[in-house]
Design an enzyme around this catalytic site. Sequence first.
Site, PDB file in Angstrom:
ATOM      1  CB  ALA A  67     -31.609 -28.673 142.225  1.00 33.43           C
ATOM      2  N   GLY A 110     -36.468 -26.677 141.404  1.00 32.40           N
ATOM      3  CA  GLY A 110     -35.671 -25.542 140.973  1.00 32.40           C
ATOM      4  C   GLY A 110     -36.043 -25.035 139.582  1.00 32.40           C
ATOM      5  CD  GLU A 113     -37.187 -23.335 144.218  1.00 28.34           C
ATOM      6  OE1 GLU A 113     -36.253 -24.066 143.834  1.00 28.34           O
ATOM      7  OE2 GLU A 113     -37.431 -23.124 145.418  1.00 28.34           O
ATOM      8  CD  GLU A 133     -38.431 -28.348 145.589  1.00 28.27           C
ATOM      9  OE1 GLU A 133     -39.676 -28.454 145.586  1.00 28.27           O
ATOM     10  OE2 GLU A 133     -37.820 -27.499 144.907  1.00 28.27           O
TER      11      GLU A 133
HETATM   12  N1  CO8 Z   1     -31.860 -34.311 138.775  1.00 28.25           N
HETATM   13  C1  CO8 Z   1     -31.068 -35.232 138.143  1.00 28.25           C
HETATM   14  N2  CO8 Z   1     -31.490 -35.979 137.113  1.00 28.25           N
HETATM   15  C2  CO8 Z   1     -32.754 -35.841 136.716  1.00 28.25           C
HETATM   16  C3  CO8 Z   1     -33.639 -34.925 137.312  1.00 28.25           C
HETATM   17  C4  CO8 Z   1     -33.135 -34.140 138.392  1.00 28.25           C
HETATM   18  N3  CO8 Z   1     -33.866 -33.214 139.009  1.00 28.25           N
HETATM   19  N4  CO8 Z   1     -34.829 -35.022 136.713  1.00 28.25           N
HETATM   20  C5  CO8 Z   1     -34.711 -35.954 135.750  1.00 28.25           C
HETATM   21  N5  CO8 Z   1     -33.462 -36.446 135.736  1.00 28.25           N
HETATM   22  C6  CO8 Z   1     -32.918 -37.486 134.855  1.00 28.25           C
HETATM   23  C7  CO8 Z   1     -33.412 -38.855 135.245  1.00 28.25           C
HETATM   24  O1  CO8 Z   1     -32.658 -39.368 136.297  1.00 28.25           O
HETATM   25  C8  CO8 Z   1     -33.233 -39.620 133.958  1.00 28.25           C
HETATM   26  O2  CO8 Z   1     -31.877 -39.931 133.817  1.00 28.25           O
HETATM   27  P1  CO8 Z   1     -31.440 -41.458 133.475  1.00 28.25           P
HETATM   28  O3  CO8 Z   1     -32.041 -41.704 132.115  1.00 28.25           O
HETATM   29  O4  CO8 Z   1     -29.951 -41.383 133.473  1.00 28.25           O
HETATM   30  O5  CO8 Z   1     -32.032 -42.309 134.530  1.00 28.25           O
HETATM   31  C9  CO8 Z   1     -33.559 -38.562 132.892  1.00 28.25           C
HETATM   32  O6  CO8 Z   1     -33.403 -37.310 133.537  1.00 28.25           O
HETATM   33  C10 CO8 Z   1     -34.966 -38.672 132.362  1.00 28.25           C
HETATM   34  O7  CO8 Z   1     -35.855 -38.636 133.463  1.00 28.25           O
HETATM   35  P2  CO8 Z   1     -36.965 -39.759 133.731  1.00 28.25           P
HETATM   36  O8  CO8 Z   1     -36.544 -41.059 133.149  1.00 28.25           O
HETATM   37  O9  CO8 Z   1     -37.275 -39.741 135.183  1.00 28.25           O
HETATM   38  O10 CO8 Z   1     -38.178 -39.160 132.870  1.00 28.25           O
HETATM   39  P3  CO8 Z   1     -39.732 -39.380 133.127  1.00 28.25           P
HETATM   40  O11 CO8 Z   1     -40.415 -38.801 131.942  1.00 28.25           O
HETATM   41  O12 CO8 Z   1     -40.009 -40.787 133.520  1.00 28.25           O
HETATM   42  O13 CO8 Z   1     -40.059 -38.477 134.425  1.00 28.25           O
HETATM   43  C11 CO8 Z   1     -39.988 -36.482 135.777  1.00 28.25           C
HETATM   44  C12 CO8 Z   1     -39.927 -37.092 134.351  1.00 28.25           C
HETATM   45  C13 CO8 Z   1     -41.360 -36.698 136.382  1.00 28.25           C
HETATM   46  C14 CO8 Z   1     -39.692 -34.998 135.634  1.00 28.25           C
HETATM   47  C15 CO8 Z   1     -38.931 -37.158 136.671  1.00 28.25           C
HETATM   48  O14 CO8 Z   1     -37.695 -37.139 135.994  1.00 28.25           O
HETATM   49  C16 CO8 Z   1     -38.732 -36.494 137.994  1.00 28.25           C
HETATM   50  O15 CO8 Z   1     -39.545 -36.663 138.900  1.00 28.25           O
HETATM   51  N6  CO8 Z   1     -37.626 -35.710 138.160  1.00 28.25           N
HETATM   52  C17 CO8 Z   1     -37.282 -35.081 139.413  1.00 28.25           C
HETATM   53  C18 CO8 Z   1     -38.183 -33.882 139.674  1.00 28.25           C
HETATM   54  C19 CO8 Z   1     -37.819 -33.289 141.008  1.00 28.25           C
HETATM   55  O16 CO8 Z   1     -37.983 -33.890 142.045  1.00 28.25           O
HETATM   56  N7  CO8 Z   1     -37.327 -32.042 141.004  1.00 28.25           N
HETATM   57  C20 CO8 Z   1     -36.954 -31.340 142.200  1.00 28.25           C
HETATM   58  C21 CO8 Z   1     -35.498 -31.505 142.440  1.00 28.25           C
HETATM   59  S1  CO8 Z   1     -34.987 -30.807 144.004  1.00 28.25           S
HETATM   60  C22 CO8 Z   1     -34.863 -29.155 143.701  1.00 28.25           C
HETATM   61  O17 CO8 Z   1     -35.049 -28.696 142.613  1.00 28.25           O
HETATM   62  C23 CO8 Z   1     -34.457 -28.278 144.828  1.00 28.25           C
HETATM   63  C24 CO8 Z   1     -34.085 -26.890 144.325  1.00 28.25           C
HETATM   64  C25 CO8 Z   1     -33.332 -26.200 145.384  1.00 28.25           C
HETATM   65  C26 CO8 Z   1     -32.682 -24.945 144.843  1.00 28.25           C
HETATM   66  C27 CO8 Z   1     -31.812 -24.367 145.905  1.00 28.25           C
HETATM   67  C28 CO8 Z   1     -31.058 -23.128 145.416  1.00 28.25           C
HETATM   68  C29 CO8 Z   1     -30.272 -22.494 146.525  1.00 28.25           C
END
Ligand code: CO8
Length: 259
Positions: A67, A110, A113, A133
């Site tokens: 998400a 997400g 999921e 999460e």
């Molecule tokens: N949300 C927003 N932006 C994101 C997300 C995200 N989940 N993931 C990556 N991005 C963005 C980064 O902020 C970055 O943007 P910017 O260049 O503007 O800073 C760009 O994408 C590239 O990402 P990274 O620079 O971080 O890339 P890396 O290769 O260094 O890292 C990772 C990749 C490991 C995937 C890292 O981006 C990361 O950890 N992302 C978050 C993963 C995460 O925690 N996901 C869970 C989110 S919470 C969730 O999904 C809850 C779901 C609930 C659903 C409910 C339904 C009812």
Amino acid sequence: GQIWEFLRTEKRENGVAVVRLHRPDALNALSGPLMGELVSALRNMDNDPEVKAVVLTGSERAFAAGADIKEMKDKNYAEVYKTAMLEAWSEVSDIRKPIVAGVNGFALGGGCELAMMCDIIIAGENAVFGQPEIQLGTIPGAGGTQRLTRVVGKSLAMEMCLTGSRLDAHLAEKRGLVSRVVPTEQTVDEGIKVAEKIAQFSTPVIIAAKDCVNQSQELSLQQGLKYEKALFWSTFALSDRLEGMTAFKDKRKPNFTDE
Ligand code: CO8
């Protein structure tokens, strides 16, 4: 076709449609607008008689990194409760036609999921699945504690949800989360191949088969067997059932009409 901001869609021959998540600057983070488009596109395909199966994929780097954390960050409880934040996600699992997920790269939170809401997952070698999460001070909200546990078992699901540790493609295959692992550059083609195989069959029968398998996750064995038997019998109301069996007897290919 329709123009989307966060998707690329393609309607192919042979009854297959492809949806690509396309938010390259955010690793396909699943924002509200993106999910709104995804649900609309899938509904359109579900209602399109020429589409029999759908392939859902992202980029080579990310299926979806979860998400949109930036979108959620400043929300408070009253807001998320009153607006049923991200409730639209569940509509993906209401789609009646099969969805084959072609997962490359990150399928986190997400993203994992969403993949699990699909019916078949084909993983590229570089796929990683996880529920991180807890690292953000929250828990999965769209099946990460439920669907994942049913698939990989309690111990591994607990470990993933409590530590945020990830599964690579091969472990995901071993634990039954994905059907198989293919070279990353072949994931989408492999997904399309699976969808094309499905698409040669009769639409109402495809829908019934998907429905029955999904009911196995909801019902007791006795209830599920009854549900299955009722739908099995109901296929005898279809001319495609007679056509399929007649073609077998005549040693020819069936010509299904979706009736
Ligand atoms: N949300 C927003 N932006 C994101 C997300 C995200 N989940 N993931 C990556 N991005 C963005 C980064 O902020 C970055 O943007 P910017 O260049 O503007 O800073 C760009 O994408 C590239 O990402 P990274 O620079 O971080 O890339 P890396 O290769 O260094 O890292 C990772 C990749 C490991 C995937 C890292 O981006 C990361 O950890 N992302 C978050 C993963 C995460 O925690 N996901 C869970 C989110 S919470 C969730 O999904 C809850 C779901 C609930 C659903 C409910 C339904 C009812």
